[in-house]
Enzyme design. Sequence first.
Site: not given
Ligand code: DGY
Length: 429
Positions: A164, A394
């Site tokens: 992201d 994560e």
């Molecule tokens: C989030 O909501 O951060 C996810 O990575 C989007 O896919």
Amino acid sequence: MSHAELDNQARAILTGNDQGGYTIPTKGLYPYQWNWDSVFVALGFATFDQDRAWREIEMLFEGQWRDGMVPHILFRKDDPSYFPGPSVWGTDGGPIPSSGHSQPPVAASVVHDLLAGDTTGRGEERAERLLPKLMNWHRWYLSYRDPDGLGVIAVIHPWESGRDNLPDWDEALRAVEVRDIGPYERKDTSHVDPAMRPHKEDYDRYLSIVAACRNVGWDPAKVAATCPFFVADPGVTFIFLRANRDLLALAERLGRNEEADEIRGWIAKMEEGAARLWNEDLMAHVAVNERTCKQTDGISSASFLALYAGLTDTRTLSALQGHFDRIAAKVRYLMPSYDPGHPSYEPLRYWRGPVWAMINYMIAKGFAEAGDKARAERLRADTAKLIETGGFAEYFSPESGAGAGGGAFSWTSAIWLTWASSTRAEQAA
Ligand code: DGY
């Protein structure tokens, strides 16, 4: 804790996140089925329940759109703990409410691997049913994420890359006009320390891109032509090239000659196209903003996926070995998601520096296949150490090894079971 005990913990996380055939990434932060999370999760399930592993992929493809796209999130039930939910996306392309774009297409590779290790006796039949769906998804990628036939795959949203807030997206994202978003409340920062998540100005633009695509009804040709963000991504490009090689092996095994011929054409085009991403100054593949034709100026962990994609020529291999050693001298744990020598590197902020287990798994596979077993093993050992000290987080700090982001995370558990645990290596020996 011993690796056998960690194996038990990892299995408990997967079964605890199981929603009855599909798995959420973690409770609270990500309460739905995410595309590439789910696919890696299948590898974890395959170590103790192969039938369940196939089911994970089958349920993901239940959400495939009529145009072939497999969405990045399937909203099987509404959950107010996540934003942006189905009403923000406003999609209508498939049988299950979903987001409007895709995520890295690892599925064909995992289906290939599930079949290779299948002992259920039903693997071929299940792969047969998945093959046409995989073909349609790959055709969709070529039509709408490489509309000019360049041999590289673009993403229309940073979320589509799965990485992201990668520094590679910064410049293209800043050029997105903030509009049509109204007031909104983020939920991610109520689950996780905001210092480990994207900034508000990123979110404003993430939502503005969603609004722009919603305004053209998520029509894939219109999205490709008009989306304010359209950046060729080495991550998706290399994962797709690799997935095509695995899909070809699958088609050949199943005697599907017509499909095999079609896939051979895709591979040839992409092998040629990858050169567009090569940055001669950096000696690595980087992203290219297709709206401005400008290359980005940093090396990300996806640059190392060239080997995973089968681009193992001497120049690429030795350049990546050099980068690997240079980065290894700077941080304690490999592979940071962004070059620690770059000014945008941040060791704890999501995709701007942290180590991700499933990326290490793919990079290591590439090094091993290129004959570099030592660097592949270094990645496995680092991933194991991170999980031993940071738990099934994560992602992890490449400097301190601290676990960050969400906890009890499905894909970290899956990668542990399928690759990082020493009990796995012993079984394979
Ligand atoms: C989030 O909501 O951060 C996810 O990575 C989007 O896919």
